[in-house]
Design a protein around this motif. Structure first.
Motif, PDB file in Angstrom:
ATOM      1  N   ALA A 101      34.438  42.756  30.570  1.00 20.95           N
ATOM      2  CA  ALA A 101      34.193  43.190  31.953  1.00 20.95           C
ATOM      3  C   ALA A 101      34.794  42.156  32.888  1.00 20.95           C
ATOM      4  N   ALA A 102      35.379  42.622  33.962  1.00 19.65           N
ATOM      5  CA  ALA A 102      36.024  41.691  34.903  1.00 19.65           C
ATOM      6  C   ALA A 102      35.992  42.270  36.310  1.00 19.65           C
ATOM      7  N   ILE A 103      36.061  41.396  37.260  1.00 21.25           N
ATOM      8  CA  ILE A 103      36.133  41.778  38.673  1.00 21.25           C
ATOM      9  C   ILE A 103      37.275  40.993  39.304  1.00 21.25           C
ATOM     10  N   GLN A 104      38.094  41.714  40.099  1.00 25.21           N
ATOM     11  CA  GLN A 104      39.237  41.078  40.761  1.00 25.21           C
ATOM     12  C   GLN A 104      39.153  41.320  42.261  1.00 25.21           C
ATOM     13  N   ALA A 105      39.586  40.366  43.023  1.00 25.53           N
ATOM     14  CA  ALA A 105      39.619  40.475  44.489  1.00 25.53           C
ATOM     15  C   ALA A 105      40.948  39.927  44.992  1.00 25.53           C
ATOM     16  N   SER A 106      41.447  40.554  46.065  1.00 26.08           N
ATOM     17  CA  SER A 106      42.710  40.113  46.654  1.00 26.08           C
ATOM     18  C   SER A 106      42.595  40.172  48.167  1.00 26.08           C
ATOM     19  N   GLN A 107      43.054  39.133  48.821  1.00 21.41           N
ATOM     20  CA  GLN A 107      43.043  39.059  50.281  1.00 21.41           C
ATOM     21  C   GLN A 107      44.452  38.768  50.778  1.00 21.41           C
ATOM     22  N   PRO A 108      45.048  39.707  51.559  1.00 19.86           N
ATOM     23  CA  PRO A 108      46.379  39.418  52.110  1.00 19.86           C
ATOM     24  C   PRO A 108      46.318  38.233  53.065  1.00 19.86           C
ATOM     25  N   LEU A 109      47.197  37.282  52.857  1.00 12.75           N
ATOM     26  CA  LEU A 109      47.311  36.139  53.760  1.00 12.75           C
ATOM     27  C   LEU A 109      48.481  36.307  54.728  1.00 12.75           C
ATOM     28  N   TYR A 110      49.567  36.803  54.216  1.00 19.10           N
ATOM     29  CA  TYR A 110      50.737  37.024  55.076  1.00 19.10           C
ATOM     30  C   TYR A 110      51.439  38.287  54.607  1.00 19.10           C
ATOM     31  N   ARG A 111      51.149  39.383  55.318  1.00 16.92           N
ATOM     32  CA  ARG A 111      51.820  40.667  55.079  1.00 16.92           C
ATOM     33  C   ARG A 111      52.138  41.297  56.438  1.00 16.92           C
ATOM     34  N   PRO A 112      53.248  40.927  57.051  1.00 12.00           N
ATOM     35  CA  PRO A 112      53.560  41.408  58.404  1.00 12.00           C
ATOM     36  C   PRO A 112      53.669  42.932  58.479  1.00 12.00           C
TER      37      PRO A 112
END
Length: 450
Positions: A101-112
């Motif tokens: 089991a796994a959980i992933q998270a992603s936060q855009p830092l620079y996506r113009p």
């Protein structure tokens, strides 16, 4: 004969006065203009469609914001692995179960591109709002036009019926004169011909009223309808500002079609900037945490075990070459930007011209109302003079009939001209992008109370 003639003259004068004043107050159960507009807002398909389109655009705009927010996902799995080794190696598992089991998270830092897409979503909401404003103003004009069309048709029918009664009296008067030898058969036949003609006009006016009422009922969604007439005496509001320049300026800036074209240009410019981001890198913050359970152990660890693993990192993606797709996309958006700019210029010119036409139309209509008011008064005087001339023998019956026809035609034209001015003022405000529900409430003050 003199007594009968004086009775006829008094009756015609009374009819003319009543017709000039709009023939009375609103009947019980009649609807005002505001009531019909409110009914139409819950029934008119084009307006409801624009309202739903705005709701959809607001939700779509909220979707565009997701490109700026973090995304989180989870996954789980279980598998069974069987391994056969030749020759067998002691201590090495031939089969094993595995659970994870796994959980992933992603936060855009620079996506113009995501930031620009969010701004485009906001512009799209404003565009839908401008389209709803245009649909609302169009609805107000259509309901008002239908409302006054019914009133004009009613006035026409009432006028024709009044003319029919007057012609019938003139026919009876000519018949009596012929019976006593004071007139020829020509007077009687001319009156009969005019009476037959007015009967045909009455049939046409009745049909026109029915058609106009059905059109209003289809627009409003209620039947039967009975619009309230204008209060008497009729006081037409003046146009403010009284010059054309302010109306043209408002049209060039505030007209919904101009606003839509301006927003389309903004979105085209944003699309160009979005296309240019194809050369830029993107940076994302990524994190994950997972658990792996091996109840039978693994090849490396042949005993029951559990593995916990966490990871945090920053990912950089740099585009290097995409087969000139980015360059050609930029060229495409620049061309679309020029198209949007030309469309904006065209919308401004058309709106300015529409405002000028509407303003001068209202001015012309106001002048016609004043001229027709004078025409009604002079036609009434001419009718009385012809009736007196007929009495003393210096006028013939056809002169009286023509004078009657002229009077009633002037009264019909006056009523229609008044309605045209009121609707024209609404169309002027629509052309300038200023038409609102409060304008309908103001116009409603001119309508008779129940």
């Amino acid at each position: 004969m003199v007594r009968n003639f004086r009775h006829s003259l008094t009756h015609c004068a009374t009819l003319a006065t009543l017709l000039t004043m709009g023939l009375a107050a609103a009947p019980a159960g009649a609807q005002s203009l505001v009531e019909m507009v409110e009914l139409a807002q819950g029934f008119d398909a084009p307006w409801l469609s624009s309202r739903a389109a705005l709701d959809a655009a607001e939700h779509k705009g909220a979707q565009a914001k997701s490109g700026l927010l973090p995304s989180v996902g989870a996954q789980a799995g279980a598998n069974y692995t069987r391994t056969e080794l030749h020759p067998n190696i002691p201590g090495v598992l031939g089969s094993a179960h595995q659970q994870s089991a796994a959980i992933q998270a992603s936060q855009p830092l620079y996506r113009p591109a995501n930031t620009i897409a969010y701004r485009q979503g906001q512009r799209n909401v404003e565009l839908a709002r401008a389209q709803l404003d245009a649909a609302t103003q169009d609805l107000l004009v259509r309901v008002s036009q239908g409302y006054f069309d019914v009133l004009a048709a009613q006035d026409t029918l009432t006028t024709v019926q009044a003319q029919k009664r007057a012609v019938r009296e003139q026919l009876e008067f000519a018949q009596r004169n012929f019976d006593i030898g004071a007139a020829t058969i020509t007077d009687q036949r001319e009156a009969q011909a005019r009476h037959d003609l007015v009967e045909a006009q009455e049939i046409a006016a009745t049909n026109d009223l029915q058609v106009k009422r059905l059109a209003l009922e289809q627009l409003v969604g209620k039947s039967p309808l009975q619009p309230r007439p204008l209060a008497q005496p009729v006081q037409l509001p003046a146009v403010q500002p009284a010059t054309v320049a302010p109306w043209v300026e408002q049209a060039e800036n505030d007209q919904p079609l101009v606003r839509q074209a301006r927003l389309a240009l903004d979105m085209a410019e944003l699309e160009t900037r979005k296309a240019e981001t194809g050369h830029l890198p993107t940076v994302d913050l990524q994190a994950s945490y997972g658990v792996q359970r091996n109840p039978d152990g693994t090849t490396a660890i042949p005993i029951k075990n559990r593995i916990h693993q966490g990871q945090v990192g920053v990912t950089l993606n740099m585009p290097l070459f995409a087969g000139f797709a980015v360059q050609n996309r930029v060229k495409e958006t620049l061309s679309l930007e020029e198209k949007a700019r030309a469309d904006l210029d065209n919308a401004r010119r058309q709106s300015a011209q529409a405002a000028r036409q509407a303003f001068y139309g209202v001015q012309s209509g106001t002048g016609q109302v004043k001229a027709l008011e004078a025409a009604v008064a002079s036609s009434q005087s001419a009718l009385e003079a012809n009736q007196l001339g007929y009495q003393v023998g210096v006028r013939i019956n056809v002169d009286v009939l023509n004078a009657q026809s002229q009077l009633y035609q002037a009264q019909r034209d006056l009523a229609q001209a008044r309605y045209n001015v009121l609707v024209g003022q609404l169309k002027l405000r629509q052309a300038a992008g200023q038409l609102q529900m409060q304008d309908i409430h103001g116009l409603n003050q001119l309508i008779a109370r129940p």
